[in-house]
Design an enzyme around this catalytic site. Structure first.
Site, PDB file in Angstrom:
ATOM      1  N   GLY A  13       0.816  -1.213   0.000  1.00  0.00           N
ATOM      2  CA  GLY A  13       0.000   0.000   0.000  1.00  0.00           C
ATOM      3  C   GLY A  13       0.845   1.257   0.000  1.00  0.00           C
ATOM      4  N   SER A  14       1.881   1.283  -0.848  1.00  0.00           N
ATOM      5  CA  SER A  14       2.857   2.370  -0.774  1.00  0.00           C
ATOM      6  C   SER A  14       2.830   3.314  -1.962  1.00  0.00           C
ATOM      7  CB  SER A  14       4.265   1.786  -0.610  1.00  0.00           C
ATOM      8  OG  SER A  14       4.509   0.734  -1.523  1.00  0.00           O
ATOM      9  N   ASN A  91       1.434  -2.310   5.323  1.00  0.00           N
ATOM     10  CA  ASN A  91       0.735  -1.039   5.499  1.00  0.00           C
ATOM     11  C   ASN A  91      -0.638  -1.012   4.827  1.00  0.00           C
ATOM     12  OD1 ASN A  91       0.556   2.065   5.803  1.00  0.00           O
ATOM     13  ND2 ASN A  91       0.434   1.760   3.604  1.00  0.00           N
ATOM     14  N   SER A 143      -3.503   0.230  14.353  1.00  0.00           N
ATOM     15  CA  SER A 143      -4.203   1.493  14.595  1.00  0.00           C
ATOM     16  C   SER A 143      -4.506   1.611  16.079  1.00  0.00           C
ATOM     17  CB  SER A 143      -5.516   1.541  13.804  1.00  0.00           C
ATOM     18  OG  SER A 143      -6.302   2.655  14.198  1.00  0.00           O
ATOM     19  N   TYR A 156     -13.164  -2.472  11.083  1.00  0.00           N
ATOM     20  CA  TYR A 156     -11.795  -1.947  11.055  1.00  0.00           C
ATOM     21  C   TYR A 156     -11.074  -2.195  12.380  1.00  0.00           C
ATOM     22  CZ  TYR A 156      -7.993   1.433  10.385  1.00  0.00           C
ATOM     23  OH  TYR A 156      -6.769   2.023  10.269  1.00  0.00           O
ATOM     24  N   CYS A 157     -11.763  -1.922  13.480  1.00  0.00           N
ATOM     25  CA  CYS A 157     -11.150  -2.126  14.795  1.00  0.00           C
ATOM     26  C   CYS A 157     -10.819  -3.597  15.020  1.00  0.00           C
ATOM     27  CB  CYS A 157     -12.082  -1.619  15.897  1.00  0.00           C
ATOM     28  SG  CYS A 157     -12.356   0.164  15.868  1.00  0.00           S
ATOM     29  N   LYS A 160      -7.684  -4.500  12.984  1.00  0.00           N
ATOM     30  CA  LYS A 160      -6.440  -3.956  13.517  1.00  0.00           C
ATOM     31  C   LYS A 160      -6.078  -4.585  14.861  1.00  0.00           C
ATOM     32  CE  LYS A 160      -5.435  -1.270  10.079  1.00  0.00           C
ATOM     33  NZ  LYS A 160      -4.269  -1.569   9.226  1.00  0.00           N
TER      34      LYS A 160
END
Length: 247
Positions: A13-14, A91, A143, A156-157, A160
């Site tokens: 993801g860069s 990432n 995160s 999402y939580c 992560k």
């Protein structure tokens, strides 16, 4: 990282945002940075050109990291081109926000599959390429919300929080090989992910940050670069928050 003739870093993801900032920071510190994006875009090509001004041998690879077959293909190509990898930064990630009762199966599955399964697929494919250099690092971008939670982001939580658990377990598995594994847990950072947050909500979130501002991509990238340096050789299995004092 300048202790070896060539240090190879692969950052998922860069092509933009935080991943691009990490790639630029590692390249500036002497690494050959291998970029990744889910698909070819003009922006991705522009990022590659800017990185190659610092790191001439840098390349970019395209794959959907939620598909283990595509990940296997790029890992094999990296091995053919560079033989080894010294640093892996997981990432790549996505968000699809909704409250639990309104969340669709696709919103849940795609976030978990990209953020958590993607990190697993990439690490499983790249870890065997991590050789015997003085720097052997895996950094997983998690995160702060994987620690403290956030309204409307259960998917999402959960992803992560899973990355943090993955990091801690993997650090124990790879320690005998001299590979350190750590998670970096940013708070609100000036990336594209916060651009979608309504201004009123964003202001309310910032009001709860003791330092009173969002973080910058460059601040996160410098922490990642430190963890990739020889000076961080005794740090492993940690989830390091960088969030302005949120938690």
């Amino acid at each position: 990282m300048k202790e070896r003739e060539e240090t190879i870093a692969f950052i998922t993801g860069s092509s933009r945002g935080l991943g691009k900032a990490i790639a630029l920071e590692l390249a500036t510190r002497g690494a050959t940075t291998l970029l990744h994006a889910s698909k070819e875009t003009p922006a991705a090509q522009e990022t590659l050109k800017s990185i190659q001004k610092i790191s001439p041998r840098s390349q970019i690879y395209y794959a959907d990291i939620s598909d283990s077959r595509q990940v296997h293909v790029i890992a094999r190509t990296i091995q053919q081109n560079f033989k080894h990898v010294d640093i892996l930064v997981n990432n790549a990630g996505i968000t699809k926000s909704n409250t639990l009762l309104k969340m669709t199966d696709d919103q849940w599955d795609s976030v978990i599959q990209t953020n958590l399964s993607g990190a697993f697929y990439v690490t499983r494919a790249i870890a065997p390429l991590i050789g015997k250099g003085k720097v052997r690092r895996i950094i997983n971008i998690a995160s702060v919300y994987g620690i403290i939670g956030q309204y409307g982001l259960t998917n999402y939580c959960a992803s992560k929080a899973g990355v943090i658990g993955f990091t801690k377990a993997l650090s124990k598995e790879l320690a005998p090989r001299g590979v350190t594994v750590n998670a970096v847990c940013p708070g609100l950072t000036d990336t594209g992910m916060i651009a979608a947050i309504p201004q009123k909500e964003l202001s309310a979130r910032i009001a709860h940050i003791p330092l009173g501002r969002t973080g910058t991509k460059e601040e996160i990238a410098k922490l990642v670069a430190f963890l990739c340096s020889p000076d961080a050789g005794y740090i492993s299995g940690q989830a390091i928050s960088i969030n302005g004092g949120m938690a």
